[in-house]
Motif scaffolding. Structure first.
Motif, PDB file in Angstrom:
ATOM      1  N   MET A  32       0.727  -1.183   0.122  1.00 61.66           N
ATOM      2  CA  MET A  32       0.087  -0.020  -0.059  1.00 61.66           C
ATOM      3  C   MET A  32       0.796   1.350  -0.083  1.00 61.66           C
ATOM      4  O   MET A  32       1.674   1.280   0.745  1.00 61.66           O
ATOM      5  CB  MET A  32      -1.024   0.031   1.237  1.00 61.66           C
ATOM      6  N   LEU A  33       0.709   2.081  -0.871  1.00 60.92           N
ATOM      7  CA  LEU A  33       1.371   3.378  -1.134  1.00 60.92           C
ATOM      8  C   LEU A  33       0.708   4.421  -0.354  1.00 60.92           C
ATOM      9  O   LEU A  33       0.008   4.536   0.427  1.00 60.92           O
ATOM     10  CB  LEU A  33       1.720   3.675  -2.450  1.00 60.92           C
ATOM     11  N   THR A  34       0.892   5.694  -0.847  1.00 56.81           N
ATOM     12  CA  THR A  34       0.568   6.907  -0.053  1.00 56.81           C
ATOM     13  C   THR A  34      -1.045   7.017  -0.169  1.00 56.81           C
ATOM     14  O   THR A  34      -1.487   6.347  -1.017  1.00 56.81           O
ATOM     15  CB  THR A  34       0.877   8.216  -0.919  1.00 56.81           C
ATOM     16  N   ALA A  35      -1.445   7.141   1.044  1.00 58.80           N
ATOM     17  CA  ALA A  35      -3.085   7.421   1.312  1.00 58.80           C
ATOM     18  C   ALA A  35      -3.663   8.543   0.367  1.00 58.80           C
ATOM     19  O   ALA A  35      -3.166   9.648   0.762  1.00 58.80           O
ATOM     20  CB  ALA A  35      -3.353   7.221   2.789  1.00 58.80           C
ATOM     21  N   TYR A  36      -4.390   8.263  -0.177  1.00 57.51           N
ATOM     22  CA  TYR A  36      -5.184   9.655  -0.786  1.00 57.51           C
ATOM     23  C   TYR A  36      -6.644   9.454  -0.272  1.00 57.51           C
ATOM     24  O   TYR A  36      -7.414   8.266  -0.047  1.00 57.51           O
ATOM     25  CB  TYR A  36      -5.294   9.104  -2.479  1.00 57.51           C
ATOM     26  N   LEU A  53      -5.217  11.980  -8.743  1.00 51.46           N
ATOM     27  CA  LEU A  53      -4.921  11.206  -9.865  1.00 51.46           C
ATOM     28  C   LEU A  53      -3.829  12.004 -10.350  1.00 51.46           C
ATOM     29  O   LEU A  53      -2.692  11.338 -10.938  1.00 51.46           O
ATOM     30  CB  LEU A  53      -6.051  11.210 -10.710  1.00 51.46           C
ATOM     31  N   LEU A  54      -3.843  13.259 -10.564  1.00 49.49           N
ATOM     32  CA  LEU A  54      -2.553  14.091 -10.926  1.00 49.49           C
ATOM     33  C   LEU A  54      -1.243  13.834 -10.367  1.00 49.49           C
ATOM     34  O   LEU A  54      -0.174  13.803 -10.734  1.00 49.49           O
ATOM     35  CB  LEU A  54      -2.987  15.434 -11.178  1.00 49.49           C
ATOM     36  N   ASP A  55      -1.541  13.730  -8.777  1.00 53.28           N
ATOM     37  CA  ASP A  55      -0.425  13.489  -8.083  1.00 53.28           C
ATOM     38  C   ASP A  55       0.117  12.062  -8.388  1.00 53.28           C
ATOM     39  O   ASP A  55       1.331  12.030  -8.523  1.00 53.28           O
ATOM     40  CB  ASP A  55      -0.844  13.614  -6.686  1.00 53.28           C
ATOM     41  N   VAL A  56      -0.669  11.204  -8.520  1.00 56.04           N
ATOM     42  CA  VAL A  56      -0.097   9.720  -8.938  1.00 56.04           C
ATOM     43  C   VAL A  56       0.626   9.724 -10.299  1.00 56.04           C
ATOM     44  O   VAL A  56       1.643   9.264 -10.230  1.00 56.04           O
ATOM     45  CB  VAL A  56      -1.007   8.608  -8.841  1.00 56.04           C
ATOM     46  N   LEU A  57      -0.199  10.527 -11.169  1.00 54.71           N
ATOM     47  CA  LEU A  57       0.422  10.229 -12.567  1.00 54.71           C
ATOM     48  C   LEU A  57       1.717  10.759 -12.697  1.00 54.71           C
ATOM     49  O   LEU A  57       2.812  10.542 -13.464  1.00 54.71           O
ATOM     50  CB  LEU A  57      -0.398  10.848 -13.390  1.00 54.71           C
ATOM     51  N   ARG A  58       1.954  11.997 -11.972  1.00 50.33           N
ATOM     52  CA  ARG A  58       3.177  13.035 -12.019  1.00 50.33           C
ATOM     53  C   ARG A  58       4.320  11.954 -11.428  1.00 50.33           C
ATOM     54  O   ARG A  58       5.219  12.257 -11.955  1.00 50.33           O
ATOM     55  CB  ARG A  58       2.962  14.372 -11.359  1.00 50.33           C
ATOM     56  N   ALA A  59       4.040  11.463 -10.356  1.00 51.73           N
ATOM     57  CA  ALA A  59       5.164  10.627  -9.846  1.00 51.73           C
ATOM     58  C   ALA A  59       5.402   9.429 -10.668  1.00 51.73           C
ATOM     59  O   ALA A  59       6.477   8.987 -10.809  1.00 51.73           O
ATOM     60  CB  ALA A  59       4.424  10.105  -8.293  1.00 51.73           C
ATOM     61  N   LYS A  69      -7.773  20.990 -14.893  1.00 54.13           N
ATOM     62  CA  LYS A  69      -7.523  20.005 -14.234  1.00 54.13           C
ATOM     63  C   LYS A  69      -7.737  18.474 -14.787  1.00 54.13           C
ATOM     64  O   LYS A  69      -6.733  17.792 -14.853  1.00 54.13           O
ATOM     65  CB  LYS A  69      -7.758  19.976 -12.596  1.00 54.13           C
ATOM     66  N   ALA A  70      -8.960  18.389 -15.057  1.00 53.70           N
ATOM     67  CA  ALA A  70      -9.524  17.511 -15.868  1.00 53.70           C
ATOM     68  C   ALA A  70      -8.387  17.183 -17.260  1.00 53.70           C
ATOM     69  O   ALA A  70      -8.204  15.877 -17.681  1.00 53.70           O
ATOM     70  CB  ALA A  70     -10.788  17.380 -16.024  1.00 53.70           C
ATOM     71  N   GLN A  71      -8.290  18.164 -18.036  1.00 52.23           N
ATOM     72  CA  GLN A  71      -7.637  18.104 -19.158  1.00 52.23           C
ATOM     73  C   GLN A  71      -6.293  17.642 -18.907  1.00 52.23           C
ATOM     74  O   GLN A  71      -5.655  16.911 -19.576  1.00 52.23           O
ATOM     75  CB  GLN A  71      -7.469  19.564 -19.763  1.00 52.23           C
ATOM     76  N   ARG A  72      -5.629  18.130 -17.919  1.00 55.76           N
ATOM     77  CA  ARG A  72      -3.959  17.843 -17.418  1.00 55.76           C
ATOM     78  C   ARG A  72      -4.092  16.115 -17.056  1.00 55.76           C
ATOM     79  O   ARG A  72      -3.077  15.629 -17.407  1.00 55.76           O
ATOM     80  CB  ARG A  72      -3.645  18.662 -16.254  1.00 55.76           C
ATOM     81  N   VAL A  73      -5.042  15.838 -16.208  1.00 56.71           N
ATOM     82  CA  VAL A  73      -5.034  14.697 -15.972  1.00 56.71           C
ATOM     83  C   VAL A  73      -5.225  13.506 -17.082  1.00 56.71           C
ATOM     84  O   VAL A  73      -4.376  12.401 -17.254  1.00 56.71           O
ATOM     85  CB  VAL A  73      -6.369  14.226 -14.912  1.00 56.71           C
ATOM     86  N   CYS A  74      -5.950  13.987 -18.064  1.00 53.78           N
ATOM     87  CA  CYS A  74      -6.166  13.068 -19.204  1.00 53.78           C
ATOM     88  C   CYS A  74      -4.894  13.087 -20.103  1.00 53.78           C
ATOM     89  O   CYS A  74      -4.377  12.027 -20.696  1.00 53.78           O
ATOM     90  CB  CYS A  74      -7.490  13.457 -20.143  1.00 53.78           C
ATOM     91  N   ALA A  75      -4.558  14.309 -20.467  1.00 55.76           N
ATOM     92  CA  ALA A  75      -3.214  14.581 -21.121  1.00 55.76           C
ATOM     93  C   ALA A  75      -2.000  13.535 -20.621  1.00 55.76           C
ATOM     94  O   ALA A  75      -1.156  12.939 -21.156  1.00 55.76           O
ATOM     95  CB  ALA A  75      -2.943  15.993 -21.342  1.00 55.76           C
ATOM     96  N   THR A  76      -1.815  13.756 -19.223  1.00 61.26           N
ATOM     97  CA  THR A  76      -0.740  13.172 -18.610  1.00 61.26           C
ATOM     98  C   THR A  76      -0.976  11.668 -18.712  1.00 61.26           C
ATOM     99  O   THR A  76      -0.023  10.815 -19.019  1.00 61.26           O
ATOM    100  CB  THR A  76      -0.688  13.467 -17.031  1.00 61.26           C
ATOM    101  N   LEU A  77      -2.394  11.043 -18.312  1.00 60.12           N
ATOM    102  CA  LEU A  77      -2.398   9.595 -18.465  1.00 60.12           C
ATOM    103  C   LEU A  77      -2.175   9.229 -19.845  1.00 60.12           C
ATOM    104  O   LEU A  77      -1.658   7.993 -20.239  1.00 60.12           O
ATOM    105  CB  LEU A  77      -4.020   9.448 -18.250  1.00 60.12           C
ATOM    106  N   ALA A  78      -2.597   9.677 -20.946  1.00 65.24           N
ATOM    107  CA  ALA A  78      -2.357   9.448 -22.429  1.00 65.24           C
ATOM    108  C   ALA A  78      -0.567   9.378 -22.851  1.00 65.24           C
ATOM    109  O   ALA A  78      -0.381   8.600 -23.384  1.00 65.24           O
ATOM    110  CB  ALA A  78      -2.934  10.335 -23.277  1.00 65.24           C
TER     111      ALA A  78
END
Length: 259
Positions: free
Chosen positions: A6-10, A43-49, A96-105
């Motif tokens: 289990m990693l960082t709690a969100y 989500l953005l925190d996880v994806l950026r990590a 922020k939604a845009q950034r999440v999806c762009a980072t995910l892609a």
């Protein structure tokens, strides 16, 4: 993948690691895992990590409870407009939604969406930005935006969905806002595979094993090549202005409601 950590709690996610596989589970089951501002932040925190983590090779995105995701949090948009009638907070949320999806892609790791129950609106958006998608036979899909009186602007999903499923088919799904099942989602290439609900984890594992045997650099370069074309399509479709479209539409609805 024997040891689960289990990693960082969100607040809105459960994140665990099994060796080189990161499991990210949407965790607002009481709200059907509806996407709100806090979930986007998490989500953005996880994806950026992940962008800086060379130990992870695969990310699996799933949902807790009965559904993968029943869309965006419908209560949040009017609440933000009531708090800030100028629309700046709603614009920030859409951005922020845009950034999440762009980072995910654009992630270098391979992403797999594990889908069950309802996959609606923003949930479908998150799913189609993943590289591979497997769905349970009981999963149901819908793009309800037109029926709700808002444009399909969340996260820049429209050009991505059209790229994956075909513009003619997406036009029908958008204009009718009809519900469609897993079998049809597979025919549209929204799903790569449909399995019984009890076999979802086995299907994910079956995909993960060969991916882990491939050279990591080759996989990253291959994803970059695929993303180069998709990125050009997204830009030409005006997806980067989606937050403005969404804010304008919601502000107009709020104004109508008050008059």
């Amino acid at each position: 993948m024997d040891d689960t950590t289990m990693l960082t709690a969100y607040k809105t996610l459960r994140v665990t690691a099994e060796g080189p596989v990161l499991n990210v589970q949407l965790h607002r089951p009481e709200a059907g895992n509806a996407v709100d501002g806090q979930m986007l932040t998490d989500l953005l925190d996880v994806l950026r990590a992940l962008e800086d983590d060379s130990t992870v090779r695969v990310m699996v995105l799933s949902g807790s409870g009965e559904h993968f995701c029943q869309g965006g949090d419908r209560a949040e948009f009017p609440a933000l407009l009531d708090k800030d009638p100028s629309g700046s907070e709603l614009r920030a949320l859409a951005n922020k939604a845009q950034r999440v999806c762009a980072t995910l892609a654009q992630l270098g790791v391979v992403t797999i969406a594990r889908l069950h129950g309802d996959v609606i609106g923003a949930g479908l958006g998150l799913a189609v930005f993943c590289d591979l998608r497997v769905g349970a036979e009981n999963s149901r899909f819908r793009m309800p935006e037109v029926g709700l009186g808002v444009p399909p602007a969340w996260g820049g999903v429209l050009p991505r969905l059209a790229e994956e499923a075909g513009q003619a088919q997406v036009r029908r799904l958008l204009l009718t806002a009809e519900v469609f099942d897993a079998a049809r989602a597979e025919r549209l290439s929204i799903l790569h595979e449909v399995v019984p609900a009890d076999d979802l984890d086995a299907a994910v594992t079956r995909w993960v094993k060969p991916i882990l045997r491939r050279d990591a650099t080759t996989m990253r370069i291959t994803k970059s090549m695929l993303n180069a074309r998709a990125g050009a399509t997204q830009l030409s479709a005006g997806a980067y202005f989606d937050e403005e479209l969404l804010t304008a539409a919601m502000s107009r609805r709020a104004l109508t409601r008050r008059t």
